[in-house]
Scaffold this motif. Structure first.
Motif, PDB file in Angstrom:
ATOM      1  N   ALA A 119      30.105 -19.812-109.688  1.00  8.70           N
ATOM      2  CA  ALA A 119      30.829 -18.534-109.724  1.00  8.70           C
ATOM      3  C   ALA A 119      31.207 -18.072-108.327  1.00  8.70           C
ATOM      4  O   ALA A 119      32.259 -17.448-108.127  1.00  8.70           O
ATOM      5  N   LEU A 167      34.460 -19.744-107.751  1.00  5.27           N
ATOM      6  CA  LEU A 167      35.545 -19.323-108.635  1.00  5.27           C
ATOM      7  C   LEU A 167      36.002 -17.893-108.345  1.00  5.27           C
ATOM      8  O   LEU A 167      37.184 -17.563-108.497  1.00  5.27           O
ATOM      9  N   PHE A 168      35.050 -17.045-107.943  1.00  2.00           N
ATOM     10  CA  PHE A 168      35.356 -15.641-107.640  1.00  2.00           C
ATOM     11  C   PHE A 168      35.102 -15.420-106.147  1.00  2.00           C
ATOM     12  O   PHE A 168      33.958 -15.327-105.705  1.00  2.00           O
ATOM     13  N   ILE A 169      36.164 -15.332-105.386  1.00  3.94           N
ATOM     14  CA  ILE A 169      36.078 -15.313-103.924  1.00  3.94           C
ATOM     15  C   ILE A 169      35.653 -13.945-103.408  1.00  3.94           C
ATOM     16  O   ILE A 169      36.133 -12.904-103.880  1.00  3.94           O
ATOM     17  N   ASP A 224      35.579 -10.814-100.907  1.00  3.60           N
ATOM     18  CA  ASP A 224      36.656 -10.152-100.170  1.00  3.60           C
ATOM     19  C   ASP A 224      36.498 -10.350 -98.666  1.00  3.60           C
ATOM     20  O   ASP A 224      35.370 -10.345 -98.149  1.00  3.60           O
ATOM     21  N   SER A 249      37.803  -5.894-104.662  1.00  2.62           N
ATOM     22  CA  SER A 249      38.631  -6.494-105.708  1.00  2.62           C
ATOM     23  C   SER A 249      37.778  -6.887-106.911  1.00  2.62           C
ATOM     24  O   SER A 249      36.551  -6.927-106.829  1.00  2.62           O
ATOM     25  N   TRP A 250      38.442  -7.203-108.011  1.00  2.00           N
ATOM     26  CA  TRP A 250      37.709  -7.632-109.212  1.00  2.00           C
ATOM     27  C   TRP A 250      36.959  -8.932-108.955  1.00  2.00           C
ATOM     28  O   TRP A 250      35.823  -9.093-109.391  1.00  2.00           O
ATOM     29  N   HIS A 251      37.601  -9.855-108.211  1.00  2.00           N
ATOM     30  CA  HIS A 251      36.916 -11.120-107.945  1.00  2.00           C
ATOM     31  C   HIS A 251      35.778 -10.939-106.944  1.00  2.00           C
ATOM     32  O   HIS A 251      34.766 -11.631-107.002  1.00  2.00           O
ATOM     33  N   SER A 299      33.930  -8.255-106.856  1.00  2.00           N
ATOM     34  CA  SER A 299      32.845  -7.675-107.655  1.00  2.00           C
ATOM     35  C   SER A 299      32.098  -8.749-108.433  1.00  2.00           C
ATOM     36  O   SER A 299      30.866  -8.773-108.468  1.00  2.00           O
ATOM     37  N   PHE A 300      32.860  -9.658-109.059  1.00  2.00           N
ATOM     38  CA  PHE A 300      32.222 -10.746-109.809  1.00  2.00           C
ATOM     39  C   PHE A 300      31.417 -11.646-108.880  1.00  2.00           C
ATOM     40  O   PHE A 300      30.346 -12.140-109.256  1.00  2.00           O
ATOM     41  N   HIS A 301      31.940 -11.871-107.687  1.00  2.00           N
ATOM     42  CA  HIS A 301      31.226 -12.708-106.714  1.00  2.00           C
ATOM     43  C   HIS A 301      29.865 -12.092-106.411  1.00  2.00           C
ATOM     44  O   HIS A 301      28.847 -12.801-106.412  1.00  2.00           O
TER      45      HIS A 301
END
Length: 218
Positions: free
Chosen positions: A113, A116-118, A120, A138-140, A142-144
């Motif tokens: 993950a 896949l989720f960079i 910021d 960013s959303w990615h 946050s997921f990171h």
């Protein structure tokens, strides 16, 4: 830890074919740590503006050469997943049979993950990025953070689960080593997650990540 998972007692209850495949899967765990660390060290030296005292390795996923760290995350995570399956194959009974491989597998998913989720850009990296944390996440990003944190906690928990198993098997050295690794990683993760940013905490967290990878390999 991967080497120690395949004991002589376990071999007595497994077929030759299963043992062969288990060793291959466990070998993935042995390779994962050195691969992740070596690629990280190379990037530290070739990426302009990167400073391990200020920047997490996750930030290396940004910029023109960001694909290197993204690939590092995904490949290393896949190797850990394979290792988790190998551990499950040889842990036919005893303490930690369910949670041990599962937690290692969740850590592998967390590492994947991370690619896949960079994360910021932040703290002036890559060059041209404003100093300080991102103004908006960013959303990615946050997921990171969320999935990466879940992966870290899973690895910490795995250290203590396997420590209990090693104690039950009379392998005191492995048990103590697992407890020390899990404890140091937990302390460093709490420090970095607190939002306090200083060179000592950042370096300590980097060292803890290396210790975690070495624990899996050893």
């Amino acid at each position: 830890m991967s080497d120690a998972s395949l004991s002589r007692t376990t071999n007595d209850f497994l077929t030759e074919s299963t043992i062969k495949w288990s060793k291959r899967l466990l070998s993935c765990g042995i390779i994962a740590g050195p691969l992740y660390i070596i690629l990280g060290l190379i990037q530290m030296n070739i990426r302009d503006g990167f400073d391990i005292r200020r920047h997490a390795l996750s930030l290396l996923s940004n910029g023109n050469l960001g694909w290197i760290q993204i690939s590092n995350f995904i490949l290393s995570g896949l190797l850990i997943l394979a290792c988790a399956f190998g551990i499950r194959k040889v842990m036919y009974s005893g303490r930690g049979r369910t949670w041990g491989p599962l937690l290692v597998g969740v850590y592998g998913l967390g590492v994947i993950a991370g690619g896949l989720f960079i994360a910021d850009p932040a703290l002036g990296f890559p060059p041209g990025t404003p100093e300080g944390p991102p103004v908006t996440v960013s959303w990615h990003g946050s997921f990171h953070f969320i999935l990466g944190g879940l992966g870290f906690f899973s690895l910490i928990a795995a250290c203590f689960v396997f420590a209990r198993r090693f104690f039950s098997l009379g392998q005191q050295g492995w048990a103590v080593y697992s407890i020390i690794t899990g404890g140091l990683f937990l302390a460093a993760f709490i420090g970095i997650a607190s939002g306090t940013s200083n060179e000592g905490i950042n370096v300590a967290f980097g060292v803890a990540v290396v210790l975690g990878w070495l624990w899996i390999s050893l």
